[in-house]
Enzyme design. Structure first.
Site, PDB file in Angstrom:
ATOM      1  N   GLU A 129       0.797  -1.236   0.000  1.00 50.59           N
ATOM      2  CA  GLU A 129       0.000   0.000   0.000  1.00 50.59           C
ATOM      3  C   GLU A 129       0.831   1.290   0.000  1.00 50.59           C
ATOM      4  OE1 GLU A 129      -3.760  -1.698   2.586  1.00 50.59           O
ATOM      5  OE2 GLU A 129      -1.958  -1.146   3.666  1.00 50.59           O
TER       6      GLU A 129
HETATM    7  C1  TNX Z   1      -4.271  -4.360   5.028  1.00 50.75           C
HETATM    8  S1  TNX Z   1      -2.373  -6.610   4.688  1.00 50.75           S
HETATM    9  C2  TNX Z   1      -3.015  -4.016   5.417  1.00 50.75           C
HETATM   10  C3  TNX Z   1      -2.768  -3.501   6.780  1.00 50.75           C
HETATM   11  C4  TNX Z   1      -4.050  -3.364   7.550  1.00 50.75           C
HETATM   12  C5  TNX Z   1      -4.949  -4.538   7.268  1.00 50.75           C
HETATM   13  C6  TNX Z   1      -6.221  -4.523   8.050  1.00 50.75           C
HETATM   14  C7  TNX Z   1      -1.478  -5.480   4.385  1.00 50.75           C
HETATM   15  C8  TNX Z   1      -0.251  -5.872   3.785  1.00 50.75           C
HETATM   16  N1  TNX Z   1      -1.889  -4.233   4.664  1.00 50.75           N
HETATM   17  O1  TNX Z   1      -2.083  -2.294   6.714  1.00 50.75           O
HETATM   18  O2  TNX Z   1      -3.748  -3.298   8.896  1.00 50.75           O
HETATM   19  O3  TNX Z   1      -5.265  -4.554   5.898  1.00 50.75           O
HETATM   20  O4  TNX Z   1      -6.982  -5.658   7.815  1.00 50.75           O
END
Ligand code: TNX
Length: 502
Positions: free
Chosen positions: A326
């Site tokens: 992300e």
């Molecule tokens: C996605 S999984 C994210 C996290 C969040 C999570 C909450 C991932 C690599 N990134 O930053 O905490 O969803 O479910």
């Protein structure tokens, strides 16, 4: 008077019939989770108080620690003392652990035999002996008590794992969990044969591990957590203590420093890591994707190198997780530049990098969580994949609309939903068949939970399903049989103060 007599007789009869029923417990009736690959029951039994000692010929520090734990556990469960001897006397009824070289079996293979003469665990590795010991623990927990004595049914268990990587991840960044909480989690993970604990040590809301060359990461970046409450961090000494504690339970800790996004805590601690030279404020909300390290600043690379070097020195296992998820504020070019640099720092420390599946990367191992656009290319570039599909394996997804904690962006995840998945099927669906499945991991993200009990609410009982997916062959996994076993584990977990809501 007559009536009273009849009542007494019928109570006695019922009591007798339940004892006889109980004495018919077979080894295969023990509700093992994860289910062993092969259980052959024989029709006899062994009494706990007949066993006079634990006999161990193996010279292993870790097995010694494990046996001392087992000794305490035995006392709690059976009320008998059991001494540990370093010699083997075949005439005594005892618990024997033996390393027996066998090149044909996998690393965690073991055999557990219970007969009238005693209990024996054999394996060609220390890991295997340990996994066998956790199986024996479940035998002890779930065996019937006859005339106040734990009574073990006889038989042979031949067991080995389906996947070499069986992990869980704890997000200690969004909310901080202290050393005791992590140890408690490790204790349960080890009973269910997990062998990796991935610690998500940094994120926008907090930096949780002391870095000697960059002390403000923890004094500033570790101070708070989601919601603005006091956060915390592990000193390097505490972190080492966790690594050793886990190691003694045959669990490897994998550190994760998430870059180049998810870095607000670091950016807030050091202004020189920001492209504009200005530190943002500490962040205590739960949005993602707004922060990024600056690819154009040389400090970024010094920082990353120092962090990777210091943490690698504290790391016993082969892996280092570098995040990579992300990073919506990083251009593709900058992203590749930063990630490729971190990968080289990890390699320089003789560690193997793992990344989340987002975007194009060159790390050996990708952790699959949620596919969007180019992520499939990132997965295809990796040599091995850890499966953590968010809609199945994320322990922070709510069970249903009534759940007290959790999120639901990947949907609700009932206990059944979390049990019924298979990495091989996902690999086929995504056309990733040719890439090795390293194993599976169930992450618990902590945006909505701030104590061990809240964590337990989301983790248990779903974690046990993932333990079985990682260990037991798919053919042996049946939902109907699993929930019968699970009910018994929920009772045990309650006895160690772990309540599961479903
Ligand atoms: C996605 S999984 C994210 C996290 C969040 C999570 C909450 C991932 C690599 N990134 O930053 O905490 O969803 O479910």
């Amino acid at each position: 008077m007559k009536k009273k007599f009849y009542i007494i007789i019928s109570v006695l009869l019922i009591a007798c019939s339940t004892t006889t029923k109980k004495s018919n417990q077979k080894l295969e009736d023990i509700p093992f989770i994860p289910l062993a690959q092969e259980i052959k029951s024989s029709n006899s039994f062994l009494l706990a108080n007949d066993l006079s000692s634990i006999q161990i010929k193996v010279k292993s520090e870790r097995i010694n620690v494990a046996l001392n734990d087992f000794k305490k556990f035995w006392k709690e469960q059976t009320s008998y003392e059991i001494p540990i001897n370093s010699s083997v006397n075949d005439n005594l009824k005892s618990i024997k652990l033996e390393l027996s070289p066998n090149s044909e079996t996998s690393k965690e293979f073991y055999q557990l035999r219970i007969n009238e003469k005693g209990i024996e665990i054999k394996s060609n590795s220390e890991e295997g002996l340990y996994r066998g010991l956790t199986t024996l623990k479940q035998v002890v927990i779930f065996s019937d008590i006859k005339n106040n004595i734990k009574t073990f049914s006889t038989g042979i268990i031949t067991d080995f794992t389906s996947y070499e990587y069986r992990g869980s991840m704890m997000d200690v960044a969004r909310h901080f969990f202290d050393v005791e909480d992590v140890k408690r989690y490790i204790d349960v993970l080890s009973l269910y044969k997990f062998n990796f604990l991935h610690l998500h040590l940094s994120d926008d809301q907090g930096w949780r591990i002391e870095i000697n060359k960059w002390p403000k990461l923890t004094t500033i970046g570790g101070e708070k957590e989601v919601g603005g409450t006091n956060g915390g961090f592990y000193t390097q000494e505490e972190y080492k203590e966790l690594v050793n504690y886990a190691h003694n339970k045959f669990i490897t800790i994998i550190p994760e420093i998430d870059v180049p996004g998810h870095t607000n805590a670091a950016l807030a601690s050091y202004s020189e890591l920001n492209c504009d030279g200005i530190s943002p404020k500490i962040y205590t909300g739960t949005e993602v994707g707004f922060s990024s390290l600056c690819a154009q600043r040389k400090e970024t690379y010094t920082f990353l190198k120092d962090v990777v070097n210091e943490i690698s020195l504290l790391t016993k296992g082969p892996y280092f997780h570098i995040g990579g998820d992300e990073s919506y504020k990083t251009s593709k070019e900058d992203f590749i530049q930063i990630i490729d640099s971190v990968i080289s720092y990890v390699h320089n420390n003789n560690k193997i990098p793992i990344t989340w599946d987002n975007e194009v990367k060159n790390a050996e191992i990708a952790q699959f969580w949620n596919l969007t656009g180019s992520d499939l290319i990132a997965l295809k570039k990796s040599k091995k994949i850890i499966y953590s599909p968010a809609n199945k394996a994320y322990l922070d997804m709510k069970y249903d609309s009534l759940s007290k904690f959790g999120l639901n962006w990947a949907g609700y995840s009932s206990v059944k939903n979390a049990y019924e998945w298979d990495p091989k099927i996902i690999a086929t669906q995504l056309n990733l068949n040719e890439i090795d499945i390293l194993g599976i991991e169930a992450p618990i993200w902590s945006e909505t939970i701030s104590s061990f009990d809240e964590l337990a609410y989301l983790v248990f009982p779903r974690l046990l399903g993932h333990s079985e997916i990682g260990w037991t062959s798919n053919e042996n996994r049946k939902w109907e049989a699993y929930i019968q076993r699970l009910e018994k584990h929920k009772i045990y977990l309650k006895s160690i103060n772990i309540e599961s809501p479903y």
